[in-house]
Scaffold this motif. Structure first.
Motif, PDB file in Angstrom:
ATOM      1  N   LYS A  94       0.827  -1.202   0.000  1.00 46.50           N
ATOM      2  CA  LYS A  94       0.000   0.000   0.000  1.00 46.50           C
ATOM      3  C   LYS A  94       0.858   1.246   0.000  1.00 46.50           C
ATOM      4  O   LYS A  94       0.351   2.348  -0.116  1.00 46.50           O
ATOM      5  N   ARG A  95       2.133   1.075   0.191  1.00 49.09           N
ATOM      6  CA  ARG A  95       2.998   2.237   0.142  1.00 49.09           C
ATOM      7  C   ARG A  95       3.589   2.434  -1.254  1.00 49.09           C
ATOM      8  O   ARG A  95       4.371   3.350  -1.467  1.00 49.09           O
ATOM      9  N   HIS A 100      -0.927   2.694  -6.134  1.00 51.07           N
ATOM     10  CA  HIS A 100      -1.890   3.802  -6.094  1.00 51.07           C
ATOM     11  C   HIS A 100      -2.128   4.369  -7.485  1.00 51.07           C
ATOM     12  O   HIS A 100      -3.252   4.712  -7.845  1.00 51.07           O
ATOM     13  N   GLN A 249      -9.163   5.856   0.300  1.00 50.82           N
ATOM     14  CA  GLN A 249      -8.513   4.607   0.706  1.00 50.82           C
ATOM     15  C   GLN A 249      -7.303   4.275  -0.114  1.00 50.82           C
ATOM     16  O   GLN A 249      -6.303   3.811   0.400  1.00 50.82           O
ATOM     17  N   ALA A 250      -7.416   4.462  -1.414  1.00 48.89           N
ATOM     18  CA  ALA A 250      -6.287   4.116  -2.264  1.00 48.89           C
ATOM     19  C   ALA A 250      -6.347   4.995  -3.494  1.00 48.89           C
ATOM     20  O   ALA A 250      -7.394   5.517  -3.849  1.00 48.89           O
ATOM     21  N   ARG A 255      -3.404   9.411  -1.626  1.00 52.93           N
ATOM     22  CA  ARG A 255      -2.032   9.676  -1.212  1.00 52.93           C
ATOM     23  C   ARG A 255      -1.816  11.169  -0.989  1.00 52.93           C
ATOM     24  O   ARG A 255      -1.218  11.587  -0.003  1.00 52.93           O
ATOM     25  N   ALA A 258      -3.737  12.237   2.088  1.00 56.94           N
ATOM     26  CA  ALA A 258      -3.132  11.739   3.314  1.00 56.94           C
ATOM     27  C   ALA A 258      -1.862  12.520   3.601  1.00 56.94           C
ATOM     28  O   ALA A 258      -1.593  12.899   4.747  1.00 56.94           O
ATOM     29  N   GLN A 267       5.786  13.840   0.456  1.00 56.00           N
ATOM     30  CA  GLN A 267       4.848  12.827  -0.041  1.00 56.00           C
ATOM     31  C   GLN A 267       3.838  13.447  -1.015  1.00 56.00           C
ATOM     32  O   GLN A 267       3.522  12.869  -2.045  1.00 56.00           O
TER      33      GLN A 267
ATOM     34  N   THR C  12      -8.569   6.422   8.429  1.00 61.46           N
ATOM     35  CA  THR C  12      -8.087   5.357   9.287  1.00 61.46           C
ATOM     36  C   THR C  12      -6.933   5.848  10.154  1.00 61.46           C
ATOM     37  O   THR C  12      -5.888   6.242   9.636  1.00 61.46           O
ATOM     38  N   GLN C  13      -7.148   5.874  11.439  1.00 59.76           N
ATOM     39  CA  GLN C  13      -6.064   6.219  12.360  1.00 59.76           C
ATOM     40  C   GLN C  13      -6.428   5.693  13.746  1.00 59.76           C
ATOM     41  O   GLN C  13      -7.530   5.194  13.970  1.00 59.76           O
ATOM     42  N   LEU C 237      -2.324   0.586  11.434  1.00 58.56           N
ATOM     43  CA  LEU C 237      -1.444   0.784  10.277  1.00 58.56           C
ATOM     44  C   LEU C 237      -1.741  -0.238   9.186  1.00 58.56           C
ATOM     45  O   LEU C 237      -1.770   0.080   8.003  1.00 58.56           O
ATOM     46  N   ASP C 238      -1.958  -1.480   9.622  1.00 56.95           N
ATOM     47  CA  ASP C 238      -2.234  -2.525   8.630  1.00 56.95           C
ATOM     48  C   ASP C 238      -3.509  -2.237   7.851  1.00 56.95           C
ATOM     49  O   ASP C 238      -3.674  -2.670   6.719  1.00 56.95           O
ATOM     50  N   ASP C 240      -4.615   0.729   7.097  1.00 55.29           N
ATOM     51  CA  ASP C 240      -4.595   1.999   6.372  1.00 55.29           C
ATOM     52  C   ASP C 240      -4.259   1.761   4.904  1.00 55.29           C
ATOM     53  O   ASP C 240      -3.129   1.461   4.552  1.00 55.29           O
ATOM     54  N   ALA C 241      -5.234   1.885   4.069  1.00 53.53           N
ATOM     55  CA  ALA C 241      -5.030   1.581   2.648  1.00 53.53           C
ATOM     56  C   ALA C 241      -4.170   2.607   1.942  1.00 53.53           C
ATOM     57  O   ALA C 241      -3.630   2.347   0.876  1.00 53.53           O
ATOM     58  N   THR C 242      -4.074   3.816   2.505  1.00 47.95           N
ATOM     59  CA  THR C 242      -3.286   4.823   1.800  1.00 47.95           C
ATOM     60  C   THR C 242      -1.800   4.615   2.036  1.00 47.95           C
ATOM     61  O   THR C 242      -0.980   5.142   1.294  1.00 47.95           O
ATOM     62  N   GLY C 243      -1.468   3.899   3.072  1.00 46.59           N
ATOM     63  CA  GLY C 243      -0.063   3.685   3.365  1.00 46.59           C
ATOM     64  C   GLY C 243       0.640   4.959   3.773  1.00 46.59           C
ATOM     65  O   GLY C 243       1.854   5.084   3.632  1.00 46.59           O
ATOM     66  N   ALA C 244      -0.110   5.918   4.263  1.00 42.34           N
ATOM     67  CA  ALA C 244       0.494   7.212   4.554  1.00 42.34           C
ATOM     68  C   ALA C 244       0.813   7.396   6.031  1.00 42.34           C
ATOM     69  O   ALA C 244       1.606   8.256   6.391  1.00 42.34           O
ATOM     70  N   GLN C 245       0.177   6.602   6.883  1.00 42.75           N
ATOM     71  CA  GLN C 245       0.370   6.800   8.316  1.00 42.75           C
ATOM     72  C   GLN C 245       1.737   6.272   8.741  1.00 42.75           C
ATOM     73  O   GLN C 245       2.249   5.311   8.181  1.00 42.75           O
ATOM     74  N   THR C 246       2.270   6.921   9.744  1.00 43.59           N
ATOM     75  CA  THR C 246       3.569   6.473  10.246  1.00 43.59           C
ATOM     76  C   THR C 246       3.379   5.844  11.625  1.00 43.59           C
ATOM     77  O   THR C 246       2.471   6.208  12.361  1.00 43.59           O
ATOM     78  N   GLN C 250       1.198   7.053  15.108  1.00 50.96           N
ATOM     79  CA  GLN C 250       0.020   6.277  15.506  1.00 50.96           C
ATOM     80  C   GLN C 250       0.150   5.736  16.927  1.00 50.96           C
ATOM     81  O   GLN C 250      -0.833   5.656  17.659  1.00 50.96           O
TER      82      GLN C 250
END
Ligand SMILES: Nc1ncnc2c1ncn2[C@@H]1O[C@H](COP(=O)(O)OP(=O)(O)OP(=O)(O)O)[C@@H](O)[C@H]1O
Ligand SMILES: Nc1ncnc2c1ncn2[C@@H]1O[C@H](COP(=O)(O)OP(=O)(O)OP(=O)(O)O)[C@@H](O)[C@H]1O
Ligand SMILES: Cc1ncc(C[n+]2csc(CCO)c2C)c(N)n1
Ligand SMILES: [Mg+2]
Ligand SMILES: [Mg+2]
Lengths: 301, 304, 300, 322, 304
Positions: A94-95, A100, A249-250, A255, A258, A267, C12-13, C237-238, C240-246, C250
């Motif tokens: 997802k990163r 994305h 979400q994606a 991105r 977020a 980012q 998501t957080q 974190l798992d 979070d679909a955006t993968g943006a959270q650190t 969190q």
């Protein structure tokens, strides 16, 4: 008219353009670094002050190019982030920006295809049916002045209620944004044949469909391509906008957003530049298709 | 039928020769015209292909109306070869366009094959050669020529064959695959002639088709056209600026006056159907040519 | 299993850790539920989603929920996992602000989108107009991050104890450079994240039963999150679909959130409720809540 | 005349039916329950109204004023009918106000909140949109000319120009707020970026639209670059440029409103929309949308009028009734 | 100077008359041509306005090369009135375009006023009338005519006056405010002639300027053009399909062969400068016309 056919419009990046592109890019990079110093200096001075450290101009410049949350990240910071998220990350993660990007691209393309089709169909209707021209066109225009971000959530809610989720609502919003340039361009293009060319069709008592396929359509193609290049870029914007209310979400939009929540400028910029690269690639692709088509139509070199 | 003619046209242009109404070979007199009209309902031969009565046309433009045609009377029978000749801007093209239903008359009556021009057009009654070539730039020459055939739904093989035949007729063999802008002006014009001929209409409307051609090609095409007309019994309405061409080709020459276009003379030309180019040296030919020239000159004098 | 769709108020957080934990640890499954969690975002008004049938249960702040009720969306609170309010106004010390009395003439960042009611009530209570000028405060609609404060576009911005405040700190600002005003301390606290459903649906006993199980499992999730903050943050974190959270952020957030949920049984305390309503009613021109709706769901 | 009378008859009948339908939905479900009866009659009325509209659209008058009137009436009636359907459906089917308010409520809002709407309009349209539109269009145009003039730039800058101008607004907006502050200049900046690309693409295509022969004529005069630009290539590019101006007139508004979602002072159409959605005041949201639509359409209409004036010579305006 | 001529052209077309090189009045012989060339450097009168040597031009098209011009040698002196005549598609337009720097020769040499065609064009050495009118649809007729004057920076009053004068010359007074599509084909062509004349260039390149005009107007414009040429000492290069027109107007007639275009005959025509239309009946006129026709015919025979 003959010349309109050959209108080259915007060209993609071809081999011959490599040198100019490189030179101009280099100039822009220099500008960018300078802008980063200029914009980030205040924050950097604050940071130095906070640490109570002495600093030189060299420190300042180096500092402005290495902040974690700069106002304007330096190019190499963005490049490193892009490298990390595009190349060094598995595309299933997802990163990964590839992941994305693909999410966004798929709804962009679906929306673009639907929007082009819708645009062409509406233009054909408007050109051929008087009642449609008069009643529909003003409302098509009005529809485009509705702020999409305001109704996007409603669209998502309504479509969600009938069981459409994921790709389709996003594509619908892309469609909504990108059909418009196609309608406007095609209405103009379908009406562009000159009078003598139309008269010729009249002397054959050609049917509406025949006149359309043999005259109006070929004449409208240059207009269509100019519109498609605009439409595909707008379609991408639509997909990204649509990614906000879908729960972010994606997708590149998610991105971006977020990144924006957490002030992660690097980012944001890497998502932004990925999106822009994607858009440019799509536009370039349209140009390629345009050139091939117009060449097949005997376009004058 | 048997409508009364309006006297206007005749009264206004008291020139020798019939004042427009063409119906009998020989000097078309008004009475004779009427007589034919009346018999026509009984014995419909020779059929009137084009029948125009009291036709006028005015264009509205940004700075006032332009009177393009005024009170035109004309009758063209089947098998006629009629040429329009007249000063530039006098309304020849406009008259041809009215016949082709590309322009609507402001007043007056017109029928084509006994139908309204619109119905006739819808029946694909005629082939039209425009004053400019009007080729589609995205089609090759061959595909420009086959365009009407595609529209009329002929099979591909037949289309190809016809294109070959008529491109050959106008000396354009070998240029099938070229695009219009790769041809000279005269070649483009010839391609447009081939396009009008290839679907073999009974009525040909031709607007200065040979204007951009040299004398030799022109003579050649004159002969070809005459041969075609002779063989197939087509009716041809022809606009030209060349007096010899008009005299050589036509059974009738219609001389028009400057704006507003009116018919000021109609001249018969009775050369045998199988005539050759050499008749152009005969005294009779020269006499007719002279009369046409006189008519034209008078028209010009009228203007200033 | 009974299907339940939960609409979050924000992305998501760790603010929503309890639900993600309950789902991840199989607590919902054990309760015979199949729960879908839809993240929110800047554009998502949970009441609108539930009215449109896009969710069975939503998370919202009480002021916004009560306002929605007045607009014809009959929301009912079925649980209140957040006992305390996390809202604050964070200012830079260098602006010279020491007490709320120093606000006039300053520029304040505020969240809108239904989140502005507490702020407006507070200002009404202080008697400070929000229309700018030397006597009033200039209000900015604040975006989603803390940039306005960092870049000095605003003197104060809205923050949550668990999120934006730490973003400021993470950006390198020292706590001693800041001064914070907690809404709770100012006596204008309102109830935050609660679970709401449509009143009409509560007529269906099956739905009531499903919701009872849902709330119970969720509260168990919150309990687990309090016990295992680091693992809970990992679960978030798992998801979070955006993968943006650190991760660091969190974990901090999880710890702060736990302070807000501590002591909640899920039941809505009538006293808290009265306080919220009173605060809102005091808000002068702002949403007049004339009548208290029947509030606590019969969930337990 | 006969067609006109038929059209009026159809439309009057539909109007009468519409009034009855509106009355019955508003007096509540007791009088005429929202049963299939209502929906069926609304359907029939719609068919009749469409018939009337088609007849009216076919109306031809020699009197230019009458013709213009008829031409205006068609879209107006069409729109009114849509509004009628909207009212009947929202009220008749009891659609929750937070999802879709009825036109009646929206119109009421337009009047009761006129002052707020006006302030928002000034902030968003008169400042952000107009400034951004002017700068963006001008920028796209000038860069197109520059690229045309300097082939090196055309080859070097255009691909990059594509890149920059294809930036998604959503991402740009927060950055612009960062750079240009919360007030309208940051929104204008977003509009500039949005309108730049369509203008660039269309101008470049337009500058190539003059025919070879038309260009050669100027070559024979040894016309300078600027002379041939002014006397040939720009006029020939006009239809394309207007294409962009028209597309941009709607894009600009969308851009400004979207940009206001990312931080504003507490005034502006985008601010109001995002705030009032959160407050469930959907009638206010729609009042803003209506305002945006009217302003945007009027803007577009002005551009289209200018187009008709300046490119009267284009075949699309010389069409004969075919 | 004094370059040696390539022998090819002469050898390949062993026709009567000079093989292209025109330099002296009378049958242009290669040697005489050379003699003049050599004297020219010493005494530069009569000045060569156009000087073409061994010029060839090939178009590359989608289906192979088209050889449009092959080994053309031609010298046009100041004050000459030279007509090109030849079958349709033989390269007349192409040759004119090479002189005007609208087309680049594939090989060979060409100079205009002693300069390269490009330099000459940049000095606005010539006025060009295209085969098609090429009027700008967004300009009125008047503003189409004043276009070159605007470009050359003449003051508005002068522009208006010139437009009036030259529109009058081509009989288009009263149409100043119309747009091109409101004019007939011939009128458009006349407007484009007025446009080329109005900036009064010393060298006129005209591609079938009178093709779309009737005989009377054509005669009139022939006389006007001849008068202008006579008075102003212009050099005119003129493409036409009309043999009488060529003979009437020209000091030299260049007859071209079909593709690839070559010069097959150059015919002198020595009528007095102040000649009237009546000379067309003289035996000498007819003799020259006959010779041109023979040349044309031979060219056609050459092809098939
Ligand atoms: N752009 C082009 N590309 C390819 N071939 C061309 C092009 N222009 C002209 N030709 C070819 O060159 C030859 C000469 O053309 P040109 O126009 O010079 O003839 P022309 O003598 O002027 O004929 P006309 O009297 O019919 O105008 C023709 O065979 C034509 O097909
Ligand atoms: N669309 C139009 N609008 C306005 N006026 C027009 C239009 N078409 C033609 N005219 C005018 O009508 C008159 C007759 O034109 P027409 O084209 O019939 O002349 P013509 O006899 O064919 O001339 P030519 O021999 O030059 O082709 C001209 O004066 C012209 O200006
Ligand atoms: C548009 C918009 N702006 C602000 C908030 C406020 N808000 C409520 S919960 C939350 C998360 C805190 O970290 C935030 C920021 C919102 N919901 N939507
Ligand atoms: Mg004509
Ligand atoms: Mg030519």
């Amino acid at each position: 008219m003959a010349a309109a056919i050959t209108a080259p419009g915007l060209r993609g990046i071809s081999a011959g353009d490599a040198v100019p592109v490189a030179v101009v890019s280099l100039g822009l990079l220099v500008l960018w670094y300078a802008a980063a110093v200029w914009l980030n200096a205040d924050l950097q001075i604050d940071a130095f002050a906070r640490q109570g450290a002495d600093w030189t101009t060299g420190d300042l410049i180096a500092g402005t190019w290495a902040q974690e949350r700069p106002l304007l990240p330096a190019p190499h910071q963005v490049a490193a982030e892009m490298w990390a998220t595009i190349v060094d990350t598995a595309i299933t993660s997802k990163r990964s920006l590839v992941y994305h990007g693909w999410v966004t691209l798929s709804s962009t393309l679906l929306g673009f295809a639907a929007g082009t089709l819708l645009g062409i169909v509406l233009a054909v209707g408007i050109v051929h049916v008087r009642a449609l021209e008069k009643s529909l066109l003003p409302w098509i225009i009005a529809s485009q002045t509705i702020p999409i971000l305001a109704i996007a959530p409603m669209v998502i809610v309504v479509l969600g209620a009938v069981g459409l989720k994921g790709l389709i609502p996003k594509a619908v919003i892309s469609t909504y944004l990108c059909f418009f340039p196609v309608v406007i361009g095609m209405v103009k293009g379908l009406r562009a044949p000159d009078l003598l060319q139309m008269d010729l069709m009249r002397t054959y008592n050609a049917s509406g469909a025949q006149t359309f396929f043999k005259l109006r359509w070929p004449t409208a193609l240059p207009f269509l391509f100019a519109s498609l290049k605009v439409a595909i870029a707008i379609s991408l914007v639509g997909a990204i906008i649509a990614e906000l209310p879908t729960g972010a979400q994606a997708g590149l939009g998610a991105r971006l957003l977020a990144g924006s929540y957490y002030g992660q400028t690097i980012q944001i910029w890497s998502a932004l530049i990925t999106a822009a690269l994607l858009a440019a690639a799509l536009v370039a692709l349209m140009s390629l298709i345009e050139r091939a088509v117009l060449r097949a139509m005997g376009g004058r070199p | 039928m048997g409508r009364r003619r309006r006297p206007g046209a005749a009264a206004r242009h008291p020139r020798e020769g019939g004042p427009g109404e063409l119906s009998l070979p020989g000097q078309g007199a008004a009475m004779a015209g009427m007589a034919l009209r009346m018999t026509q309902t009984l014995a419909p031969s020779p059929k009137a292909v084009v029948d125009i009565e009291g036709l006028s046309l005015t264009f509205q433009t940004n700075d006032g109306p332009v009177y393009a045609l005024s009170n035109v009377d004309l009758r063209i029978a089947q098998g006629d070869f009629v040429s329009f000749i007249g000063p530039s801007g006098c309304g020849k093209t406009t008259l041809l366009r009215v016949i082709a239903d590309l322009e609507k008359a402001t007043s007056g009556k017109i029928s084509v094959n006994g139908l309204s021009p619109q119905e006739a057009r819808q029946k694909r009654a005629y082939g039209y050669v425009f004053q400019a070539p009007a080729l589609y730039p995205w089609r090759t020459i061959e595909r420009n020529v086959t365009l009407p055939l595609e529209i009329m739904g002929l099979p591909a093989a037949e289309r190809k064959e016809r294109a070959r035949r008529y491109l050959d007729l106008v000396n354009l063999s070998g240029f099938e695959r070229k695009f219009p802008w790769q041809l000279s002006g005269g070649m483009q014009q010839r391609a447009s002639i081939a396009r009008a001929l290839c679907f073999e209409p009974d009525l040909l409307l031709m607007d200065e088709p040979f204007g951009a051609l040299d004398e030799i090609v022109r003579d050649h095409l004159n002969e070809q056209l005459l041969g075609l007309w002779d063989k197939t019994g087509k009716t041809v309405v022809f606009v030209t600026h060349s007096i010899p061409e008009a005299v050589f080709l036509s059974t009738r020459i219609v001389v028009m006056s400057p704006r507003p276009g009116r018919i000021i003379d109609v001249i018969e030309s009775h050369f045998p159907r199988g005539r050759g180019l050499d008749i152009r040296e005969t005294p009779e030919f020269l006499k007719i040519a002279h009369r046409v020239r006189e008519g034209l000159r008078a028209g010009h004098a009228y203007e200033d | 299993a009974d299907k339940v769709t939960l609409q979050l108020k924000w992305v998501t957080q760790a603010q929503f850790a309890g639900y993600y934990v309950a789902k991840d640890k199989g607590l919902y499954e054990a309760a015979g539920l199949d729960v879908t969690i839809n993240p929110g975002g800047p554009d998502i008004a949970p009441p609108q989603i539930i009215a449109g049938g896009g969710a069975d249960v939503i998370i919202d702040w009480m002021p916004s929920a009560l306002a929605s009720r007045e607009k014809g969306v009959p929301l009912v609170n079925i649980a209140q996992p957040f006992k305390r309010s996390g809202m604050m106004l964070t200012c830079r010390k260098e602006t010279g602000i020491k007490t709320p009395a120093d606000f006039p003439g300053k520029t304040l960042g505020v969240w809108f989108y239904g989140n502005e009611y507490p702020f407006l009530s507070w200002m009404a209570k202080l008697g400070i107009p929000t229309t700018g000028g030397p006597k009033g405060v200039t209000v900015l609609k604040q975006g989603f991050n803390v940039d306005p404060l960092l870049q000095k576009q605003a003197d104060c911005i809205s923050t949550m104890t668990y999120n934006e405040y730490w973003q400021i700190i993470e950006a390198g600002v020292k706590p001693e450079e800041l001064i914070v005003f907690k809404y709770e301390d100012e006596g204008v606290a309102t109830l935050e994240d609660g679970l709401y459903v449509l009143e009409s649906k509560l007529k269906d006993p099956a739905f009531v039963d499903t919701m009872a199980r849902f709330v119970k499992a969720s509260m168990a999730g919150w309990e687990w999150a309090r016990q295992h903050p680091a693992e809970a943050a990992k679960i978030v974190l798992d998801n979070d679909a955006t993968g943006a959270q650190t991760e660091g952020h969190q974990v901090t957030m999880m710890e702060e959130i736990n302070k807000l949920t501590a002591g909640s049984t899920g039941a809505l305390d009538p006293a808290d409720y009265e306080r919220t309503v009173k605060t809102l009613l005091s808000g002068g021109s702002d949403p007049v809540i004339t009548k208290a709706p029947k509030a606590p769901g019969a969930t337990r | 005349m006969k067609t006109l009378r038929a059209a009026v008859a159809f439309l009057l009948f539909a109007l009468a039916g519409a009034i009855v339908a509106l009355f019955s939905v508003h007096t509540g479900p007791d009088v005429w329950p929202f049963s299939s009866g209502l929906w069926l009659s609304v359907l029939v009325l719609t068919v009749i109204a469409w018939q009337g509209l088609s007849t009216l659209a076919a109306f031809r008058s020699r009197n230019a004023r009458h013709q213009r009137l008829a031409d205006l009436a068609v879209p107006a009636i069409f729109g009114l009918w849509l509004v009628f359907l909207w009212e009947v459906v929202t009220v008749g089917a009891n659609v929750p106000q937070v999802l879709l308010p009825s036109p009646g409520l929206i119109v009421a809002r337009l009047f009761t909140s006129a002052d707020v709407l006006l302030a928002d309009f000034r902030q968003t349209f008169l400042q952000a949109v107009l400034a951004g539109y002017a700068l963006g269009c001008l920028g796209g145009f000038l860069v197109a000319i520059l690229a045309d003039r300097v082939p090196f730039l055309k080859r070097g800058l255009l691909p990059l120009g594509n890149l920059a101008s294809a930036l998604p607004i959503v991402g740009v907006a927060p950055i612009m707020v960062m750079w240009f502050g919360f007030d309208w200049p940051s929104k204008a900046a977003v509009v500039v970026i949005m309108t730049f690309f369509p203008m660039l693409v269309n101008t470049v295509a337009g500058l190539a639209a003059a025919s070879v022969q038309e260009r050669e004529l100027l070559d024979t005069y040894a016309a300078s670059y600027w002379q041939s630009l002014v006397s040939l290539r720009l006029p020939a590019a006009m239809p394309f440029i207007f294409n962009a101006l028209k597309i941009n007139s709607t894009l600009a508004l969308i851009g400004a409103i979207v940009a206001e979602f990312f931080g504003t002072p507490i005034v502006g159409m985008g601010f109001r929309i995002s705030t009032e959605v959160g407050r469930m005041n959907l009638d206010m949201v729609w009042a803003e949308i209506v305002l945006a639509a009217v302003a945007g359409s009027a803007f577009y209409g002005l551009v289209a009028m200018a187009e008709r004036r300046l490119t009267f010579w284009h075949p699309s305006y010389r069409q004969r009734g075919v």
